[in-house]
Design a protein around this motif. Structure first.
Motif, mmCIF file in Angstrom:
data_model
loop_
_atom_site.group_PDB
_atom_site.id
_atom_site.type_symbol
_atom_site.label_atom_id
_atom_site.label_comp_id
_atom_site.label_asym_id
_atom_site.label_seq_id
_atom_site.Cartn_x
_atom_site.Cartn_y
_atom_site.Cartn_z
ATOM 1 N N UNK A 33 -6.386 19.389 1.075
ATOM 2 C CA UNK A 33 -6.720 17.969 1.033
ATOM 3 C C UNK A 33 -7.465 17.682 -0.257
ATOM 4 N N UNK A 34 -6.901 16.781 -1.045
ATOM 5 C CA UNK A 34 -7.528 16.349 -2.287
ATOM 6 C C UNK A 34 -7.855 14.869 -2.208
ATOM 7 N N UNK A 35 -8.948 14.490 -2.865
ATOM 8 C CA UNK A 35 -9.372 13.087 -2.934
ATOM 9 C C UNK A 35 -9.376 12.657 -4.392
ATOM 10 N N UNK A 36 -9.137 11.376 -4.596
ATOM 11 C CA UNK A 36 -9.176 10.801 -5.926
ATOM 12 C C UNK A 36 -9.888 9.456 -5.848
ATOM 13 N N UNK A 37 -11.086 9.360 -6.436
ATOM 14 C CA UNK A 37 -11.762 8.066 -6.472
ATOM 15 C C UNK A 37 -10.937 7.087 -7.310
ATOM 16 N N UNK A 38 -10.790 5.865 -6.817
ATOM 17 C CA UNK A 38 -10.025 4.853 -7.543
ATOM 18 C C UNK A 38 -10.945 4.181 -8.552
ATOM 19 N N UNK A 43 -5.350 1.945 -12.378
ATOM 20 C CA UNK A 43 -4.588 0.826 -11.807
ATOM 21 C C UNK A 43 -3.535 0.312 -12.773
ATOM 22 N N UNK A 44 -2.492 -0.293 -12.196
ATOM 23 C CA UNK A 44 -1.484 -0.960 -13.014
ATOM 24 C C UNK A 44 -1.796 -2.454 -13.077
ATOM 25 N N UNK A 45 -0.898 -3.243 -13.648
ATOM 26 C CA UNK A 45 -1.194 -4.643 -13.957
ATOM 27 C C UNK A 45 -1.416 -5.535 -12.740
ATOM 28 N N UNK A 46 -0.965 -5.111 -11.543
ATOM 29 C CA UNK A 46 -1.154 -5.915 -10.338
ATOM 30 C C UNK A 46 -2.405 -5.499 -9.544
ATOM 31 N N UNK A 47 -3.137 -4.529 -10.066
ATOM 32 C CA UNK A 47 -4.358 -4.087 -9.408
ATOM 33 C C UNK A 47 -4.168 -2.948 -8.431
ATOM 34 N N UNK A 48 -2.943 -2.441 -8.298
ATOM 35 C CA UNK A 48 -2.669 -1.295 -7.422
ATOM 36 C C UNK A 48 -2.855 -0.009 -8.215
ATOM 37 N N UNK A 81 8.165 9.206 -1.859
ATOM 38 C CA UNK A 81 8.499 7.865 -1.396
ATOM 39 C C UNK A 81 7.201 7.079 -1.315
ATOM 40 N N UNK A 82 7.171 5.937 -1.981
ATOM 41 C CA UNK A 82 6.022 5.047 -1.914
ATOM 42 C C UNK A 82 6.269 4.070 -0.771
ATOM 43 N N UNK A 83 5.327 3.985 0.164
ATOM 44 C CA UNK A 83 5.532 3.133 1.338
ATOM 45 C C UNK A 83 4.772 1.811 1.267
ATOM 46 N N UNK A 84 3.711 1.760 0.479
ATOM 47 C CA UNK A 84 2.965 0.509 0.274
ATOM 48 C C UNK A 84 2.087 0.689 -0.954
ATOM 49 N N UNK A 85 1.675 -0.412 -1.574
ATOM 50 C CA UNK A 85 0.792 -0.291 -2.730
ATOM 51 C C UNK A 85 -0.521 0.385 -2.342
ATOM 52 N N UNK A 86 -1.012 1.222 -3.223
ATOM 53 C CA UNK A 86 -2.271 1.919 -2.990
ATOM 54 C C UNK A 86 -3.418 1.025 -3.442
ATOM 55 N N UNK A 87 -4.196 0.557 -2.480
ATOM 56 C CA UNK A 87 -5.329 -0.321 -2.743
ATOM 57 C C UNK A 87 -6.529 0.234 -1.986
ATOM 58 N N UNK A 88 -7.647 0.382 -2.672
ATOM 59 C CA UNK A 88 -8.844 0.855 -1.998
ATOM 60 C C UNK A 88 -9.797 1.529 -2.952
ATOM 61 N N UNK A 89 -10.760 2.233 -2.346
ATOM 62 C CA UNK A 89 -11.782 2.906 -3.140
ATOM 63 C C UNK A 89 -11.429 4.353 -3.436
#
Length: 133
Positions: A33-38, A43-48, A81-89
């Motif tokens: 299990x790896x974590x990555x602080x956002x 982020x890309x241009x839409x904030x994801x 496979x990307x299932x939804x935009x990644x948004x969070x901390x």
């Protein structure tokens, strides 16, 4: 030295992982299990979170899981496979060994975006890792 400390030592030797701020939270036989602080730089241009950062995290988690049963490994192939935009901390990648032999292991990984303590699945990856022996 236990396996988690050993794995963290390996992560400390990866300049790209250090640049992104990756953290190894769990490392045991057949699992990582790896974590990555956002941060804004990921982020890309839409904030994801950029798909490349999500893919990096999945790839590294897959290789850690595979290394737990094979030793030193390299990624042979990976699909995501990307299932939804990644948004969070924070992003969390959890990888497991699905099948392994003497020279390779097939692993799967789920990547979650954590926002206000809630995990949402944002990607599923599968990969094959090959021993460096």
């Amino acid at each position: 030295m236990d396996i988690l400390d050993y794995g963290r030592g390996i992560l400390d030797q990866q300049p790209f992982s250090q640049l992104l701020g990756a953290e190894l939270e769990k490392f045991e036989q057949g699992f990582a299990e790896l974590h990555l602080p956002v941060k804004d730089e990921l982020k890309q241009q839409h904030g994801f979170v950029h798909g490349g950062a999500v893919s990096y995290l999945a790839d590294n988690a897959l290789t850690y899981a595979g290394a737990s049963v094979l030793g030193a490994v390299l990624t042979l192939e990976m699909k995501i496979n990307y299932s939804r935009p990644a948004v969070g901390e924070r992003l969390i990648a959890r990888a497991v060994v699905e099948s392994s032999g003497k020279r390779q292991a097939v692993c799967s990984c789920k990547v979650y975006a954590v926002n206000d303590g809630e995990e949402k699945l944002c990607a599923i990856a599968q990969g094959t890792v090959l021993t460096m022996k």
